[in-house]
Design a protein around this motif. Sequence first.
Motif, PDB file in Angstrom:
ATOM      1  N   UNK A  76      35.735  41.071  24.094  1.00 53.17           N
ATOM      2  CA  UNK A  76      36.417  42.641  24.833  1.00 53.17           C
ATOM      3  C   UNK A  76      37.962  42.347  25.800  1.00 53.17           C
ATOM      4  N   UNK A  77      38.782  42.040  25.487  1.00 53.79           N
ATOM      5  CA  UNK A  77      39.652  41.833  26.321  1.00 53.79           C
ATOM      6  C   UNK A  77      40.326  43.183  27.087  1.00 53.79           C
ATOM      7  N   UNK A  78      40.315  43.760  28.240  1.00 56.41           N
ATOM      8  CA  UNK A  78      40.666  44.598  28.619  1.00 56.41           C
ATOM      9  C   UNK A  78      41.582  44.121  30.275  1.00 56.41           C
ATOM     10  N   UNK A  79      42.155  44.827  31.205  1.00 54.84           N
ATOM     11  CA  UNK A  79      43.359  44.434  32.083  1.00 54.84           C
ATOM     12  C   UNK A  79      42.310  46.243  32.860  1.00 54.84           C
ATOM     13  N   UNK A  80      42.852  45.290  34.099  1.00 55.18           N
ATOM     14  CA  UNK A  80      42.288  46.334  35.434  1.00 55.18           C
ATOM     15  C   UNK A  80      43.427  45.910  36.138  1.00 55.18           C
ATOM     16  N   UNK A  81      43.955  47.080  36.896  1.00 57.52           N
ATOM     17  CA  UNK A  81      45.318  46.953  38.180  1.00 57.52           C
ATOM     18  C   UNK A  81      45.027  47.691  39.326  1.00 57.52           C
ATOM     19  N   UNK A  82      45.499  47.035  40.421  1.00 57.16           N
ATOM     20  CA  UNK A  82      45.045  47.311  41.779  1.00 57.16           C
ATOM     21  C   UNK A  82      45.631  46.556  42.808  1.00 57.16           C
ATOM     22  N   UNK A  83      46.557  48.497  43.589  1.00 60.24           N
ATOM     23  CA  UNK A  83      47.264  47.625  44.407  1.00 60.24           C
ATOM     24  C   UNK A  83      46.350  46.817  45.631  1.00 60.24           C
ATOM     25  N   UNK A  84      47.406  45.411  44.721  1.00 61.56           N
ATOM     26  CA  UNK A  84      46.295  44.410  46.048  1.00 61.56           C
ATOM     27  C   UNK A  84      47.146  44.533  47.519  1.00 61.56           C
ATOM     28  N   UNK A  85      48.249  44.564  48.317  1.00 59.85           N
ATOM     29  CA  UNK A  85      48.850  45.922  48.873  1.00 59.85           C
ATOM     30  C   UNK A  85      47.969  46.853  49.606  1.00 59.85           C
ATOM     31  N   UNK A  86      46.973  47.464  49.188  1.00 61.29           N
ATOM     32  CA  UNK A  86      46.174  48.333  49.837  1.00 61.29           C
ATOM     33  C   UNK A  86      45.495  49.217  48.468  1.00 61.29           C
ATOM     34  N   UNK A  87      44.422  48.081  48.204  1.00 63.66           N
ATOM     35  CA  UNK A  87      43.585  48.020  47.537  1.00 63.66           C
ATOM     36  C   UNK A  87      42.501  49.728  47.413  1.00 63.66           C
TER      37      UNK A  87
ATOM     38  N   UNK B 174      42.508  35.065  31.993  1.00 65.35           N
ATOM     39  CA  UNK B 174      41.668  36.016  31.065  1.00 65.35           C
ATOM     40  C   UNK B 174      42.080  36.287  29.346  1.00 65.35           C
ATOM     41  N   UNK B 175      43.413  36.120  29.532  1.00 65.51           N
ATOM     42  CA  UNK B 175      43.381  35.292  27.268  1.00 65.51           C
ATOM     43  C   UNK B 175      43.230  34.617  27.349  1.00 65.51           C
ATOM     44  N   UNK B 176      44.143  32.757  28.261  1.00 70.18           N
ATOM     45  CA  UNK B 176      43.460  32.067  27.994  1.00 70.18           C
ATOM     46  C   UNK B 176      41.981  31.760  27.653  1.00 70.18           C
ATOM     47  N   UNK B 177      41.628  32.172  28.304  1.00 71.60           N
ATOM     48  CA  UNK B 177      40.013  31.834  28.198  1.00 71.60           C
ATOM     49  C   UNK B 177      39.219  32.682  27.186  1.00 71.60           C
ATOM     50  N   UNK B 178      39.682  33.623  26.523  1.00 71.85           N
ATOM     51  CA  UNK B 178      39.647  33.550  25.214  1.00 71.85           C
ATOM     52  C   UNK B 178      39.973  33.832  24.067  1.00 71.85           C
ATOM     53  N   UNK B 179      40.997  32.742  24.340  1.00 74.45           N
ATOM     54  CA  UNK B 179      41.472  31.666  23.384  1.00 74.45           C
ATOM     55  C   UNK B 179      40.029  30.598  23.060  1.00 74.45           C
ATOM     56  N   UNK B 180      39.943  30.006  24.019  1.00 80.57           N
ATOM     57  CA  UNK B 180      38.999  28.931  24.106  1.00 80.57           C
ATOM     58  C   UNK B 180      37.468  29.689  23.797  1.00 80.57           C
ATOM     59  N   UNK B 181      37.199  31.001  24.014  1.00 84.07           N
ATOM     60  CA  UNK B 181      35.674  32.174  24.269  1.00 84.07           C
ATOM     61  C   UNK B 181      36.107  32.271  22.515  1.00 84.07           C
TER      62      UNK B 181
ATOM     63  N   UNK C 255      28.036  40.660  22.119  1.00 85.57           N
ATOM     64  CA  UNK C 255      29.163  41.559  22.743  1.00 85.57           C
ATOM     65  C   UNK C 255      29.127  41.807  24.118  1.00 85.57           C
ATOM     66  N   UNK C 256      30.385  41.435  24.393  1.00 79.62           N
ATOM     67  CA  UNK C 256      30.843  41.463  26.474  1.00 79.62           C
ATOM     68  C   UNK C 256      32.399  41.638  26.290  1.00 79.62           C
ATOM     69  N   UNK C 257      32.561  42.359  27.853  1.00 82.75           N
ATOM     70  CA  UNK C 257      34.106  42.651  27.850  1.00 82.75           C
ATOM     71  C   UNK C 257      33.976  41.440  28.765  1.00 82.75           C
ATOM     72  N   UNK C 258      35.643  41.293  29.090  1.00 81.17           N
ATOM     73  CA  UNK C 258      36.451  39.903  29.911  1.00 81.17           C
ATOM     74  C   UNK C 258      37.274  41.000  30.041  1.00 81.17           C
ATOM     75  N   UNK C 259      37.271  41.574  31.986  1.00 77.85           N
ATOM     76  CA  UNK C 259      38.625  41.870  32.033  1.00 77.85           C
ATOM     77  C   UNK C 259      39.848  41.525  33.517  1.00 77.85           C
TER      78      UNK C 259
END
Length: 166
Positions: free
Chosen positions: A63-74, A47-54, A33-37
């Motif tokens: 395992x699909x997950x999400x990470x959020x970052x402030x793109x203006x001030x990471x 990542x959702x599209x990649x998961x369909x193919x994978x 198993x591995x994580x797709x983030x």
Amino acid sequence: MTDRTLILDPARLDRVINRMAWQILELNSKEKEFHLVGISKSGYKLAEKLLIYLNKIYDGKVILSEISINKKDPSNGTTKCELSPQEFEGKSIVVVDDVLSSGGTLIYAVNYFLNGKIDRLSTAVLIDRNHKKYPIKADIKGVSLSTSYQDRVEVNFESPSAVYLV
């Protein structure tokens, strides 16, 4: 009206994402198993599209997950991820984003995973614009695109999906 140049039409975008999924599988073929983030919004949609193919080509668990970052001030410390360091300990992780421009968003996402003991970390981006300010690269890239700083890449995953240079 802003001029837009089509970079990837729906059929080509589909082929590029499929190829990226095969490359991700190649890097993680020995894993059970591995994580797709995906980085929030478009990176997560990719990542959702990649998961369909994978799911079609991989016998293990992704395992699909999400990470959020402030793109203006990471650097402001507001990075949030569904995974705690304990959940990804000893695991392989693929961080996914739609466009790699300066590298700021991607490097801060990668930094989050360096807080735990991971087995492998790789990065995948749909478009690499080659304007890096940070020492980070995409291990898997859909398209490498030389652009000016003024240009903007617009990724649309809604039907009809396409990528434009604006």
